[in-house]
Design a protein around this motif. Structure first.
Motif, PDB file in Angstrom:
ATOM      1  N   ALA A 208     -32.436 -13.204   3.253  1.00 45.49           N
ATOM      2  CA  ALA A 208     -32.058 -12.659   4.557  1.00 45.49           C
ATOM      3  C   ALA A 208     -31.361 -11.309   4.400  1.00 45.49           C
ATOM      4  O   ALA A 208     -31.599 -10.372   5.180  1.00 45.49           O
ATOM      5  CB  ALA A 208     -31.156 -13.644   5.299  1.00 45.49           C
ATOM      6  N   LYS A 209     -30.487 -11.185   3.386  1.00 46.34           N
ATOM      7  CA  LYS A 209     -29.834  -9.900   3.128  1.00 46.34           C
ATOM      8  C   LYS A 209     -30.883  -8.838   2.770  1.00 46.34           C
ATOM      9  O   LYS A 209     -30.742  -7.661   3.135  1.00 46.34           O
ATOM     10  CB  LYS A 209     -28.833 -10.025   1.981  1.00 46.34           C
ATOM     11  N   ALA A 210     -31.931  -9.259   2.072  1.00 48.19           N
ATOM     12  CA  ALA A 210     -32.965  -8.330   1.617  1.00 48.19           C
ATOM     13  C   ALA A 210     -33.787  -7.747   2.761  1.00 48.19           C
ATOM     14  O   ALA A 210     -34.557  -6.803   2.548  1.00 48.19           O
ATOM     15  CB  ALA A 210     -33.878  -9.009   0.607  1.00 48.19           C
ATOM     16  N   GLU A 211     -33.624  -8.269   3.967  1.00 50.62           N
ATOM     17  CA  GLU A 211     -34.287  -7.656   5.128  1.00 50.62           C
ATOM     18  C   GLU A 211     -33.875  -6.195   5.286  1.00 50.62           C
ATOM     19  O   GLU A 211     -34.608  -5.391   5.874  1.00 50.62           O
ATOM     20  CB  GLU A 211     -33.951  -8.432   6.398  1.00 50.62           C
ATOM     21  N   GLU A 232     -31.678  -9.600  -9.934  1.00 50.09           N
ATOM     22  CA  GLU A 232     -33.109  -9.467 -10.244  1.00 50.09           C
ATOM     23  C   GLU A 232     -33.981  -9.904  -9.068  1.00 50.09           C
ATOM     24  O   GLU A 232     -35.019  -9.290  -8.794  1.00 50.09           O
ATOM     25  CB  GLU A 232     -33.446 -10.276 -11.502  1.00 50.09           C
ATOM     26  N   PHE A 233     -33.555 -10.962  -8.372  1.00 49.61           N
ATOM     27  CA  PHE A 233     -34.294 -11.428  -7.203  1.00 49.61           C
ATOM     28  C   PHE A 233     -34.278 -10.359  -6.107  1.00 49.61           C
ATOM     29  O   PHE A 233     -35.327 -10.029  -5.516  1.00 49.61           O
ATOM     30  CB  PHE A 233     -33.664 -12.725  -6.699  1.00 49.61           C
ATOM     31  N   ALA A 238     -36.689  -5.745  -3.145  1.00 54.88           N
ATOM     32  CA  ALA A 238     -36.624  -4.324  -2.783  1.00 54.88           C
ATOM     33  C   ALA A 238     -37.916  -3.614  -3.167  1.00 54.88           C
ATOM     34  O   ALA A 238     -38.465  -2.818  -2.384  1.00 54.88           O
ATOM     35  CB  ALA A 238     -35.428  -3.664  -3.468  1.00 54.88           C
ATOM     36  N   ARG A 239     -38.422  -3.892  -4.357  1.00 56.71           N
ATOM     37  CA  ARG A 239     -39.677  -3.271  -4.803  1.00 56.71           C
ATOM     38  C   ARG A 239     -40.832  -3.675  -3.893  1.00 56.71           C
ATOM     39  O   ARG A 239     -41.656  -2.854  -3.496  1.00 56.71           O
ATOM     40  CB  ARG A 239     -39.982  -3.690  -6.243  1.00 56.71           C
ATOM     41  N   LYS A 240     -40.875  -4.975  -3.541  1.00 58.33           N
ATOM     42  CA  LYS A 240     -41.947  -5.458  -2.669  1.00 58.33           C
ATOM     43  C   LYS A 240     -41.879  -4.811  -1.297  1.00 58.33           C
ATOM     44  O   LYS A 240     -42.912  -4.611  -0.635  1.00 58.33           O
ATOM     45  CB  LYS A 240     -41.859  -6.976  -2.528  1.00 58.33           C
ATOM     46  N   ALA A 241     -40.667  -4.477  -0.851  1.00 57.95           N
ATOM     47  CA  ALA A 241     -40.497  -3.842   0.462  1.00 57.95           C
ATOM     48  C   ALA A 241     -40.835  -2.354   0.422  1.00 57.95           C
ATOM     49  O   ALA A 241     -40.833  -1.684   1.463  1.00 57.95           O
ATOM     50  CB  ALA A 241     -39.076  -4.041   0.964  1.00 57.95           C
TER      51      ALA A 241
END
Length: 471
Positions: A208-211, A232-233, A238-241
């Protein structure tokens, strides 16, 4: 006159309908009729408890020159003569105005989220970047579905650095906010089990934070805690976004922004850091290793914006703890003498509890004094709440705490886990806690007050300081 917005631009951005003789522009935006200033626009937002349309008359009396109201409420506004912009939905229109502010801005935009330290990091960024240009930042903890659009809409066109705190306690809440903020730099301070009662796992909190990564502008950067188990997760997400650059901060040797040494002082702390291999020594006006990590993230972000990092580092000597976020007070005791009170009453979760207990452990009581932890329960921790509370016994022992006073049902689990040698007492309400605290404190003691905001421990602090308003 320098306007925040011309009414022409407001009408265009919000697709509104003007009613009455429009002023040329407005000097500011408010959603609170009590604090609005002369020449500002009042946005009549409907909240969970109050409807701003009910306070339009008060807003006008306090200086509002323009009202933004809902079409559905217009019939009730008929007797008012103040000009209005009529829209379908006021909050949605505030968000559209925020988008327009972001579109017209040439500022470097930084967004901050995390389970702990969002507001502190935002304030450190404000202090650091003000040495290099005009800064606009969130007021207080304006980090939710109305606070972020309001902060954006208030951003002057000549802003050079925009700083936005983005919070959440459910999945999907960051996504619409970062969509309008569109940061150049996204900071996640740390992922911890805050609000975990609304999530299935800490990994779901991290997701959720990675949004926040989803709308980082092209060429932008994610700044992540390299000491966090979820680094790492988060880096992968971040890379995928599509985030082009991911940099870490912390004490990990592979951190781009690294804390190499930390020493607490009477006035704050001394830090030795490296920012992409640039070594620096600096003074910080607040104590706490966790505060040093927040400062490291802020200075790293400042470097990425192109700000003068040397000036930014010097400015951190002037930092002061915010209300309920580490302020230190001297308490005058009934029998004479004094004790030190650390006010961390604003909020609490397992990570922030551990960090502040660690800081308590690094402080030296006066002669004959003790370390005392006055702890309120941590809320929204779900089915494992009792386990999280009992687990505080580790940080308490490590900090050398002598006395633990608690309040809140789930703190019973901590009391049951306390080892021999640590004195513990549980209180049923704030009045009993205040009485027990007064009876416990003696000269030279250092007492930490921390708990979830809903407990009202700020009142306990006020009572102990003798500053509580008469009721």
């Amino acid at each position: 006159m320098s306007w925040l917005w011309t009414t022409e631009d407001m009408i265009s951005a919000m697709d509104g309908r003007p009613v009455g003789v429009m002023p040329e522009g407005i000097t500011g935006i408010s959603i609170d009729s009590r604090t609005i200033s002369q020449g500002e626009a009042f946005f009549a937002i409907k909240g969970d408890r109050f409807d701003g349309h009910d306070f339009c008359t008060k807003a006008i009396a306090n200086g509002a020159s323009l009202l933004v109201v809902s079409e559905a409420k217009l019939p009730a506004m008929g007797r008012l003569r103040t000009p209005m912009i009529v829209v379908r939905d006021v909050l949605e229109s505030l968000s559209r105005l925020g988008e327009a502010a972001r579109a017209r801005s040439r500022a470097r935009i930084i967004a901050v989220t995390g389970s702990v330290g969002k507001t502190t990091t935002k304030e450190i960024l404000r202090t650091a970047l003000e040495t290099s240009g005009a800064v606009h930042a969130s007021d207080k903890s304006f980090n939710n579905h109305w606070g972020v659009p309001l902060t954006l809409a208030r951003m002057p066109e000549n802003t050079q650095f925009g700083i936005f705190e983005i919070g959440m306690n459910h999945p999907g809440e960051i996504r619409p906010l970062v969509k309008i903020v569109r940061p150049h730099i996204a900071i996640i301070t740390i992922v911890a089990p805050a609000h975990i009662g609304h999530f299935s796992s800490i990994e779901e909190i991290a997701r959720a934070k990675a949004e926040i990564f989803e709308r980082v502008v092209r060429g932008g950067t994610a700044v992540l805690n390299r000491d966090d188990d979820h680094f790492e997760f988060l880096e992968e997400l971040a890379r995928k976004a599509g985030v082009d650059h991911v940099l870490g901060f912390g004490e990990h040797p592979r951190s781009a922004f690294q804390l190499r040494d930390y020493k607490a002082t009477r006035e704050g702390a001394l830090l030795s850091i490296s920012l992409s291999d640039d070594l620096m020594e600096l003074k910080m006006g607040v104590r706490g290793r966790h505060m040093a990590h927040n400062a490291l993230a802020a200075l790293g972000a400042a470097k990425l914006t192109g700000a003068d990092v040397g000036k930014a580092a010097i400015a951190l000597a002037s930092l002061q703890a915010g209300a309920g976020r580490g302020e230190t007070h001297t308490i005058t005791l009934t029998g004479g003498g004094g004790a030190t009170l650390i006010d961390e009453s604003y909020n609490a979760n397992p990570a922030s509890m551990a960090a502040t207990l660690d800081e308590l452990g690094q402080m030296t009581p006066g002669e004959g004094g003790r370390r005392i932890a006055i702890l309120g329960e941590m809320r929204e921790l779900g089915e494992r709440s009792a386990d999280y509370h009992a687990a505080l016994v580790g940080p308490i022992e490590a900090a050398g705490v002598d006395v633990v006073l608690t309040i809140g049902d789930d703190m019973q689990a901590l009391q049951e886990a306390l080892p021999e040698g640590v004195e513990g007492r549980h209180c049923d309400d704030l009045d009993e806690l205040a009485r027990q605290t007064r009876e416990t404190l003696r000269e030279g003691d250092i007492a930490l007050v921390k708990g979830s905001n809903g407990l009202g421990l700020s009142r306990l602090v006020a009572v102990l300081r003798g500053t509580e308003a008469k009721r």
